[in-house]
Enzyme design. Structure first.
Site, short mmCIF file in Angstrom:
data_model
loop_
_atom_site.label_atom_id
_atom_site.label_comp_id
_atom_site.label_asym_id
_atom_site.label_seq_id
_atom_site.Cartn_x
_atom_site.Cartn_y
_atom_site.Cartn_z
N GLU A 1 4.29 8.13 -0.71
CA GLU A 1 3.76 7.14 0.44
C GLU A 1 3.95 5.57 -0.23
O GLU A 1 2.81 5.16 -0.86
CB GLU A 1 2.44 7.50 1.07
CG GLU A 1 2.33 8.73 1.53
CD GLU A 1 2.76 8.69 3.15
OE1 GLU A 1 3.02 7.51 3.51
OE2 GLU A 1 3.29 9.68 3.69
N CYS B 1 -1.01 -1.43 3.38
CA CYS B 1 0.27 -1.06 3.29
C CYS B 1 1.30 -1.43 4.60
O CYS B 1 2.21 -1.67 4.59
CB CYS B 1 0.63 0.27 2.93
SG CYS B 1 -0.29 1.53 4.09
P1 NAD Z 1 -2.85 1.71 -7.93
O1 NAD Z 1 -2.36 0.56 -8.96
O2 NAD Z 1 -4.16 2.13 -7.79
O3 NAD Z 1 -1.73 2.78 -8.24
C1 NAD Z 1 -1.70 4.05 -7.52
C2 NAD Z 1 -2.11 5.30 -8.38
O4 NAD Z 1 -1.01 5.51 -9.15
C3 NAD Z 1 -3.41 5.17 -8.89
O5 NAD Z 1 -4.02 6.38 -9.05
C4 NAD Z 1 -3.18 4.99 -10.50
O6 NAD Z 1 -3.80 5.53 -11.28
C5 NAD Z 1 -1.65 5.73 -10.76
N1 NAD Z 1 -0.56 4.90 -11.88
C6 NAD Z 1 -0.79 3.54 -11.79
N2 NAD Z 1 0.39 3.36 -12.82
C7 NAD Z 1 0.79 4.73 -13.12
C8 NAD Z 1 1.76 5.07 -14.30
N3 NAD Z 1 2.20 4.33 -14.94
N4 NAD Z 1 1.82 6.38 -14.21
C9 NAD Z 1 1.36 7.37 -13.39
N5 NAD Z 1 0.21 7.06 -12.63
C10 NAD Z 1 0.01 5.65 -12.39
O7 NAD Z 1 -2.27 1.23 -6.46
P2 NAD Z 1 -1.10 0.23 -6.14
O8 NAD Z 1 0.20 0.76 -6.66
O9 NAD Z 1 -1.19 -1.10 -6.52
O10 NAD Z 1 -1.24 0.34 -4.78
C11 NAD Z 1 -0.59 -0.77 -3.77
C12 NAD Z 1 0.92 -0.30 -3.22
O11 NAD Z 1 0.74 0.95 -2.62
C13 NAD Z 1 1.44 -1.22 -2.25
O12 NAD Z 1 2.93 -1.27 -2.44
C14 NAD Z 1 1.01 -0.48 -0.94
O13 NAD Z 1 2.18 -1.06 0.12
C15 NAD Z 1 1.16 1.03 -1.36
N6 NAD Z 1 0.49 1.73 -0.40
C16 NAD Z 1 1.31 2.42 0.58
C17 NAD Z 1 0.69 3.14 1.52
C18 NAD Z 1 1.09 4.20 2.25
O14 NAD Z 1 0.52 5.09 2.85
N7 NAD Z 1 2.49 4.25 2.42
C19 NAD Z 1 -0.85 3.12 1.48
C20 NAD Z 1 -1.38 2.29 0.57
C21 NAD Z 1 -0.64 1.39 -0.33
#
Ligand code: NAD
Length: 455
Positions: free
Chosen positions: A208, A241
């Site tokens: 997602e 998102c």
């Molecule tokens: P985040 O930084 O919290 O990362 C998400 C998860 O990935 C966390 O649990 C984190 O621990 C893990 N993570 C981070 N780096 C990692 C790595 N190198 N290896 C393994 N795991 C790792 O959140 P984010 O990515 O900044 O979230 C924001 C993004 O998510 C935006 O692009 C947003 O659009 C998208 N988003 C999508 C949805 C959806 O439902 N489609 C919902 C919310 C957010």
């Protein structure tokens, strides 16, 4: 510790079937009660992490999840029933079924922007489908991560559901273990890492992701369109998102649209927006700096009031161009670029030339414009004449396509996501048609005729 947890879940299941329907309902009911018990602490955690108002926390996190649980409890009997489908007549008498089966052990990795709902909502689907689950909330929304652990510990079924808190190190350690399904929500860069790691074990994966969700405003109802756009954009301080990322509109409507945005933002949050209990904060200073450095080449039309200490950035309207820097990546913050594009078809061509978005919004009067938008633009979801609301409709699958993700969930779609569909054909010994068996001599023309007639 992680390997121990996984071994424990594995041992718990040895020789036993995965959760029965009654056990699934029991788990979901217990989760419901635990969330209700902790609701004040959940509000507090969301306030501390994101400055989230109680109203937004209720509708988009707590109530959303409670509703999903109630629906799953009510519907799981019928969702889990094998579905009878037709069988080819050549195998008469036979019966064919699709049996939904739990995958087994599911890993759910969540982000920080709706930190409660985005791990609990997939968890509900995973449990309703009869799986075991380990959830890994985002380490960035640290307070919510703690309360999620408390909620799950209160359910008290560590062999079936557990939480692993932590960041990259813990997520990597989890990805070293074998899961039967991985459900990840977050950015596309990490999404690629997850998919690569999942490929080693051929683990099916839902991603997602996000991206830039466009919003076209080609209506004469400018005032109402502006109201609905700024509501969707500045909900959770732009950190949704599916927030409308930017607006494209006719040059002649721009001044009126900007005025209407200012009017509604003032109406929603008052003259002193930094004092409004209803307006959130950027999650942390890294994201605050990222957003603030992202619109240096665009003219600020309104807003851009900052307080770095509290990560406060007021709702900001920008006069931007299609080639402005802010049009390169998802903004994921309270900044709305407003861009002139002469007509609907040019605006649609522009969107079609970009990555497939998670959400596409369009405000139109003409039915032909609505039809054109729906037909031309591929997106995870689409709303005509409003923003965000599609994700609150559990009858609709929620997910992305292309750069915005793989797979979908919510309501019955969550159950489907976390279920393997096993095909089962049952035959009887009563009737034997020998046509399919060798020797084939003399049978080909007969089988051709029969298949042409009934096939
Ligand atoms: P985040 O930084 O919290 O990362 C998400 C998860 O990935 C966390 O649990 C984190 O621990 C893990 N993570 C981070 N780096 C990692 C790595 N190198 N290896 C393994 N795991 C790792 O959140 P984010 O990515 O900044 O979230 C924001 C993004 O998510 C935006 O692009 C947003 O659009 C998208 N988003 C999508 C949805 C959806 O439902 N489609 C919902 C919310 C957010």
């Amino acid at each position: 510790m992680i390997a121990e947890l996984i071994n424990r879940q594995d041992r718990a299941l040895k020789g036993r079937p995965l959760a029965s329907i009654n056990k699934r309902k029991e788990l979901l009911s217990s989760l419901y009660r635990s969330i209700e018990n902790c609701s004040q602490e959940i509000y507090q955690a969301l306030q501390l992490d994101l400055g989230k108002s109680k109203f937004e926390a209720y509708v988009s996190e707590i109530d959303f999840v409670l509703h999903e649980i109630k629906r799953a409890i009510k519907m799981v009997d019928s969702w889990a029933k094998p579905k009878r489908v037709g069988s080819p007549w050549v195998f008469f008498p036979a019966q064919s079924y699709i049996y939904p089966e739990p995958y087994g052990k599911v890993l759910i990795i969540g982000p920080w922007n709706y930190p409660f709902m985005l791990v609990l909502s997939p968890l509900i689907g995973a449990l309703a489908a009869g799986n075991q689950a380990i959830i890994k909330p985002s380490e960035i929304s640290v307070e919510t991560s703690k309360i999620i652990t408390k909620v799950i510990n209160q359910v008290g079924e560590p062999d079936l559901i557990s939480v692993v808190e932590g960041g990259i190190e813990e997520t990597s350690a989890l990805l070293d273990c074998q899961f039967d399904y991985i459900f990840y929500t977050g950015n596309g860069q990490v999404g690629r890492i997850i998919l690569e790691r999942a490929a080693k074990n051929l683990t099916p994966t839902t991603l997602e992701l996000g991206g830039k969700s466009p919003c076209l405003v080609y209506t004469d109802r400018i005032d109402l369109a502006a109201k609905r756009v700024v509501w969707g954009k500045f909900f959770n301080a732009g950190q949704s998102c599916v927030a409308p990322d930017y607006v494209l509109l006719k040059p002649s409507n721009k001044a009126k649209f900007v005025d209407a945005c200012k009017k509604w933002l003032t109406h929603f949050y008052g003259q002193e927006i930094d004092r409004s209990a209803d307006y959130g904060r950027v999650i942390n200073s890294r994201h605050f700096n990222r957003i603030c450095n992202y619109f240096t080449d665009a003219e600020v039309l309104w807003g851009n009031v900052r307080d770095a200490k509290s990560n406060y950035l007021s709702p900001t309207l920008l006069d931007a161009k299609l080639d402005s820097k802010i049009m390169e990546e998802e903004i994921f913050g309270p900044v709305l670029p407003i861009i002139e594009v002469d007509d609907v078809s040019a605006a649609i061509d522009y969107i079609a030339s970009r990555d497939k978005p998670l959400a596409a919004y369009g405000f139109f009067d003409a039915e032909s414009d609505k039809q054109l938008y729906i037909a031309r633009i591929t997106a995870g979801g689409m709303v005509i004449n409003d923003t965000l609301i599609h994700l609150s409709n559990a009858n609709l699958p929620f997910g992305g396509v292309g750069e915005s993700g793989i797979g979908a969930y919510h309501g019955h779609h969550s159950f489907e996501t976390f279920s393997h569909k096993k095909s089962v054909m049952r035959r009887s010994f009563y009737f034997e048609n020998s046509l399919r068996y060798p020797p084939y001599a003399g049978k080909l023309s007969l089988i051709r005729k029969i298949l042409a007639l009934f096939g």
